[in-house]
Design an enzyme around this catalytic site. Structure first.
Site, PDB file in Angstrom:
ATOM      1  N   LYS A  16       0.829  -1.224   0.000  1.00 57.00           N
ATOM      2  CA  LYS A  16       0.000   0.000   0.000  1.00 57.00           C
ATOM      3  C   LYS A  16       0.862   1.271   0.000  1.00 57.00           C
ATOM      4  O   LYS A  16       0.573   2.219  -0.725  1.00 57.00           O
ATOM      5  CB  LYS A  16      -0.922  -0.004   1.241  1.00 57.00           C
ATOM      6  CG  LYS A  16      -1.889  -1.175   1.266  1.00 57.00           C
ATOM      7  CD  LYS A  16      -2.700  -1.217   2.540  1.00 57.00           C
ATOM      8  CE  LYS A  16      -1.889  -1.584   3.776  1.00 57.00           C
ATOM      9  NZ  LYS A  16      -1.378  -2.983   3.807  1.00 57.00           N
ATOM     10  N   GLY A  40       3.211  -0.859   8.780  1.00 59.14           N
ATOM     11  CA  GLY A  40       4.550  -0.522   8.306  1.00 59.14           C
ATOM     12  C   GLY A  40       4.444  -0.404   6.806  1.00 59.14           C
ATOM     13  O   GLY A  40       4.292  -1.412   6.125  1.00 59.14           O
ATOM     14  N   HIS A  41       4.438   0.810   6.299  1.00 62.31           N
ATOM     15  CA  HIS A  41       4.241   1.037   4.868  1.00 62.31           C
ATOM     16  C   HIS A  41       5.564   1.462   4.237  1.00 62.31           C
ATOM     17  O   HIS A  41       6.124   2.495   4.596  1.00 62.31           O
ATOM     18  CB  HIS A  41       3.156   2.095   4.642  1.00 62.31           C
ATOM     19  CG  HIS A  41       1.792   1.638   5.066  1.00 62.31           C
ATOM     20  ND1 HIS A  41       0.658   2.387   4.910  1.00 62.31           N
ATOM     21  CD2 HIS A  41       1.384   0.464   5.618  1.00 62.31           C
ATOM     22  CE1 HIS A  41      -0.383   1.697   5.357  1.00 62.31           C
ATOM     23  NE2 HIS A  41       0.036   0.540   5.808  1.00 62.31           N
ATOM     24  N   GLN A 224      -3.329  -2.214   7.215  1.00 61.06           N
ATOM     25  CA  GLN A 224      -3.661  -3.641   7.335  1.00 61.06           C
ATOM     26  C   GLN A 224      -4.352  -4.116   6.045  1.00 61.06           C
ATOM     27  O   GLN A 224      -4.118  -3.548   4.993  1.00 61.06           O
ATOM     28  CB  GLN A 224      -4.541  -3.917   8.565  1.00 61.06           C
ATOM     29  CG  GLN A 224      -3.808  -3.795   9.901  1.00 61.06           C
ATOM     30  CD  GLN A 224      -3.604  -2.368  10.365  1.00 61.06           C
ATOM     31  OE1 GLN A 224      -4.545  -1.604  10.470  1.00 61.06           O
ATOM     32  NE2 GLN A 224      -2.384  -1.996  10.652  1.00 61.06           N
TER      33      GLN A 224
HETATM   34  P1  GDP Z   1       2.232  -2.214   3.051  1.00 60.97           P
HETATM   35  O1  GDP Z   1       2.138  -2.450   4.517  1.00 60.97           O
HETATM   36  O2  GDP Z   1       1.016  -2.662   2.315  1.00 60.97           O
HETATM   37  O3  GDP Z   1       2.616  -0.807   2.687  1.00 60.97           O
HETATM   38  O4  GDP Z   1       3.412  -3.159   2.542  1.00 60.97           O
HETATM   39  P2  GDP Z   1       4.843  -3.377   3.272  1.00 60.97           P
HETATM   40  O5  GDP Z   1       5.669  -2.185   3.028  1.00 60.97           O
HETATM   41  O6  GDP Z   1       4.685  -3.839   4.663  1.00 60.97           O
HETATM   42  O7  GDP Z   1       5.376  -4.634   2.476  1.00 60.97           O
HETATM   43  C1  GDP Z   1       5.527  -4.652   1.106  1.00 60.97           C
HETATM   44  C2  GDP Z   1       7.004  -4.973   0.787  1.00 60.97           C
HETATM   45  O8  GDP Z   1       7.126  -5.316  -0.579  1.00 60.97           O
HETATM   46  C3  GDP Z   1       7.919  -3.785   0.990  1.00 60.97           C
HETATM   47  O9  GDP Z   1       9.181  -4.239   1.374  1.00 60.97           O
HETATM   48  C4  GDP Z   1       7.976  -3.162  -0.401  1.00 60.97           C
HETATM   49  O10 GDP Z   1       9.154  -2.426  -0.627  1.00 60.97           O
HETATM   50  C5  GDP Z   1       7.933  -4.386  -1.269  1.00 60.97           C
HETATM   51  N1  GDP Z   1       7.289  -4.231  -2.581  1.00 60.97           N
HETATM   52  C6  GDP Z   1       6.205  -3.486  -2.925  1.00 60.97           C
HETATM   53  N2  GDP Z   1       5.863  -3.725  -4.210  1.00 60.97           N
HETATM   54  C7  GDP Z   1       6.742  -4.624  -4.682  1.00 60.97           C
HETATM   55  C8  GDP Z   1       6.891  -5.294  -5.940  1.00 60.97           C
HETATM   56  O11 GDP Z   1       6.134  -5.116  -6.878  1.00 60.97           O
HETATM   57  N3  GDP Z   1       7.912  -6.196  -6.021  1.00 60.97           N
HETATM   58  C9  GDP Z   1       8.774  -6.442  -5.014  1.00 60.97           C
HETATM   59  N4  GDP Z   1       9.735  -7.337  -5.198  1.00 60.97           N
HETATM   60  N5  GDP Z   1       8.649  -5.844  -3.813  1.00 60.97           N
HETATM   61  C10 GDP Z   1       7.644  -4.953  -3.659  1.00 60.97           C
HETATM   62  P1  IMO Z   2       0.165  -2.972   7.207  1.00 63.17           P
HETATM   63  O1  IMO Z   2      -0.606  -1.670   7.223  1.00 63.17           O
HETATM   64  C1  IMO Z   2       0.323  -7.176   8.299  1.00 63.17           C
HETATM   65  C2  IMO Z   2      -1.533  -8.321  12.083  1.00 63.17           C
HETATM   66  C3  IMO Z   2      -0.611  -8.778  13.186  1.00 63.17           C
HETATM   67  C4  IMO Z   2      -1.540  -9.720  13.932  1.00 63.17           C
HETATM   68  C5  IMO Z   2      -2.875  -9.017  13.830  1.00 63.17           C
HETATM   69  C6  IMO Z   2      -3.236  -8.158  15.034  1.00 63.17           C
HETATM   70  O2  IMO Z   2       1.632  -2.787   7.232  1.00 63.17           O
HETATM   71  O3  IMO Z   2      -0.320  -3.836   6.099  1.00 63.17           O
HETATM   72  P2  IMO Z   2      -2.385  -5.870  16.059  1.00 63.17           P
HETATM   73  O4  IMO Z   2      -1.007  -5.321  16.244  1.00 63.17           O
HETATM   74  O5  IMO Z   2      -3.242  -5.035  15.173  1.00 63.17           O
HETATM   75  O6  IMO Z   2      -3.036  -6.211  17.355  1.00 63.17           O
HETATM   76  O7  IMO Z   2      -2.167  -7.289  15.315  1.00 63.17           O
HETATM   77  O8  IMO Z   2      -2.817  -8.195  12.680  1.00 63.17           O
HETATM   78  N1  IMO Z   2      -1.196  -6.992  11.526  1.00 63.17           N
HETATM   79  C7  IMO Z   2      -0.628  -6.804  10.329  1.00 63.17           C
HETATM   80  N2  IMO Z   2      -0.181  -7.692   9.422  1.00 63.17           N
HETATM   81  N3  IMO Z   2       0.367  -5.859   8.019  1.00 63.17           N
HETATM   82  C8  IMO Z   2      -0.101  -4.953   8.910  1.00 63.17           C
HETATM   83  O9  IMO Z   2      -0.189  -3.634   8.624  1.00 63.17           O
HETATM   84  C9  IMO Z   2      -0.597  -5.411  10.138  1.00 63.17           C
HETATM   85  N4  IMO Z   2      -1.112  -4.809  11.241  1.00 63.17           N
HETATM   86  C10 IMO Z   2      -1.485  -5.784  12.061  1.00 63.17           C
HETATM   87  O10 IMO Z   2       0.513  -9.434  12.666  1.00 63.17           O
HETATM   88  O11 IMO Z   2      -1.630 -10.934  13.244  1.00 63.17           O
HETATM   89 MG    MG Z   3       3.217  -3.364   6.066  1.00 61.99          MG
END
Ligand code: GDP
Ligand code: IMO
Ligand code: MG
Length: 423
Positions: A16, A40-41, A224
């Site tokens: 995201k 964690g975005h 999430q």
């Molecule tokens: P979010 O929580 O939805 O913002 O996603 P996260 O940042 O937690 O996890 C997504 C991970 O995938 C991050 O490390 C991004 O840098 C990485 N990522 C996003 N899009 C792509 C993609 O198209 N390919 C690859 N290999 N990594 C990606």
């Molecule tokens: P983003 O925005 C992935 C999961 C936790 C746990 C459950 C409840 O980066 O996509 P909490 O801390 O809310 O009590 O945890 O939800 N969880 C996530 N998993 N991405 C997240 O956020 C998450 N936020 C919470 O691992 O299973």
């Molecule tokens: Mg994340």
């Protein structure tokens, strides 16, 4: 003008942050509407990687305003660290970041309660990120919470003390062995609150509705994923907020008829971090390969993410409850070179083939039914145009579009801002 939403359709971490950053150039305001530092975005551009927790992913763009909406829960301690991380990039966050007075605060004792609750559950634990999310939303719905707007009142510390005292006695109730120094945590907390107070607090629902009237464009950034939604997710292994489209209305004060596009974002496979059912989870070397190539480790906790095939039963369900109008498929590059691909198209549920997500998807009730696909060999990460896509990837995309009945408009082929292909 209207509002567009961007939501994760799986169990979070779909990418995201990356996509919000890509889309921000088309919007005046980026607004987070739920969740908190459990998110964690990740954003990547110019060779630098940023992980945002509470701050909207539009913060790196010069023109956009960023709003932390009323539905979000804020931990001043985490938030302060996040702001400090922005200083080196010369981001004028005081000018570009607004906070709703109605957002709730995560107190140090909320974090302790989260830990105590999880410890008391033993094997049945949720696998929470332990950021105090559940206890803070409990206090919100229980009408005990402390909100950002309270920090402007003289007696807020009194309110704080009463609530923290109550929490301490609740921690005792859990009867688990916990070592903590609350006085030390409070020093850090009160210090961080002073930093928070340097930002602009607003009546955000009025701000957003005025912005719409004056023709501004708004993108609501979900945290999430829909399968972690408090109502529609895999309860009780969920988070404590409404992660689906409705959450953007309650978390920002935006009426449903103001919502235009709903961007649904999903990985080309599936991941989950924490406990709970996951029908298409792989326990073999294919799953390990996905985790390795996709670098599937939590951006917040560093925990390994569980990996498995794409689950169309679940995806169809989340497209429906959100009213998704456009899809974005992430991490397609990760699947390059696999022997073959599988997609779950139905469940064998207690001996019957079903295509909807049932109440209970525990492994004893559900076995996935798979369709098999040829995988592409080519490295996608250098591609810049959909014309370059291998025929196997096109077949995969077209199959998903037919099943989901929604166009896949964006295919992401790497973590960088530039590795984003519009079809
Ligand atoms: P979010 O929580 O939805 O913002 O996603 P996260 O940042 O937690 O996890 C997504 C991970 O995938 C991050 O490390 C991004 O840098 C990485 N990522 C996003 N899009 C792509 C993609 O198209 N390919 C690859 N290999 N990594 C990606
Ligand atoms: P983003 O925005 C992935 C999961 C936790 C746990 C459950 C409840 O980066 O996509 P909490 O801390 O809310 O009590 O945890 O939800 N969880 C996530 N998993 N991405 C997240 O956020 C998450 N936020 C919470 O691992 O299973
Ligand atoms: Mg994340």
């Amino acid at each position: 003008m209207t509002v567009d939403l961007l939501l994760g359709l799986q169990w979070g971490d779909e990418g995201k942050g990356k996509i919000v950053d890509v889309l921000t150039k088309d919007y005046d305001i980026i607004a987070r509407f739920q969740g908190g530092p459990n998110a964690g975005h990740t954003l990547e551009f110019d060779g630098i990687k940023h992980v945002l927790r509470t701050i909207p992913s539009g913060i790196f763009h010069e023109k956009s305003m960023n709003l932390i909406g009323n539905g979000v829960v804020i931990d001043p301690v985490v938030f302060k660290k996040e702001l400090e991380g922005l200083i080196q990039f010369d981001i004028d966050y005081k000018a570009k970041l607004l906070i709703s007075r109605k957002a709730h605060l995560i107190l140090p004792t909320h974090r302790l309660l989260d830990a105590a609750s999880e410890a008391s559950k033993g094997k049945a634990k949720i696998g929470s990120t332990l950021k105090g999310i559940g206890p803070t939303y409990m206090d919100k719905t229980g009408r005990n919470g402390i909100r950002v707007g309270d920090l402007e009142l003289n007696n807020w510390k009194e309110k704080y003390r009463n609530l923290a005292n109550k929490h301490e006695s609740m921690i005792g109730f859990y009867n688990v062995d916990m070592q903590y120094d609350l006085a030390e945590m409070e020093v850090e907390f009160f210090n961080a609150v002073e930093t928070l107070k340097e930002l602009t607090f607003i009546d955000s629902e009025a701000y957003l509705n005025d912005a719409m009237k004056s023709g501004k464009t708004i993108l609501a950034e979900g945290a999430q994923g829909s399968l972690l939604d408090i109502d529609f997710g895999t309860y009780p292994f969920v988070t404590s907020s409404t992660t689906t489209a409705a959450g953007a209305c309650t978390g920002l004060g935006i009426a449903p008829n103001k919502v235009k596009d709903v961007y649904g974002i999903f990985k080309a496979y599936t991941t989950r971090v924490g406990s709970g059912p996951f029908p298409t989870e792989l326990f073999d070397k294919v799953g390990l390969e996905m985790a390795k190539v996709g670098r599937e480790f939590g951006a917040v906790t560093g925990r390994p993410r569980r990996c498995g095939w794409l689950d169309l039963v679940a995806l169809k369900y989340t497209c429906e409850i959100n009213g998704v109008t456009k899809l974005m498929m992430m991490k397609s590059d990760v699947l390059s070179g696999f022997d073959s691909l599988e997609v779950c198209t139905a469940y064998n549920y207690k001996g019957k083939i079903i295509k909807h997500l049932p109440y209970n998807i525990e492994p004893e009730n559900v076995t996935p039914v798979y369709s098999k696909f040829k995988c592409w060999a080519a490295d996608l990460t250098k591609m810049t145009h959909a014309d370059q896509f291998p025929k196997e990837l096109i077949a995969y995309i077209e199959f998903l579009e037919k099943e989901l009945e929604i166009p896949i408009e964006v295919v992401s082929v790497g973590p960088d801002r530039k590795q984003t292909i519009y079809r």
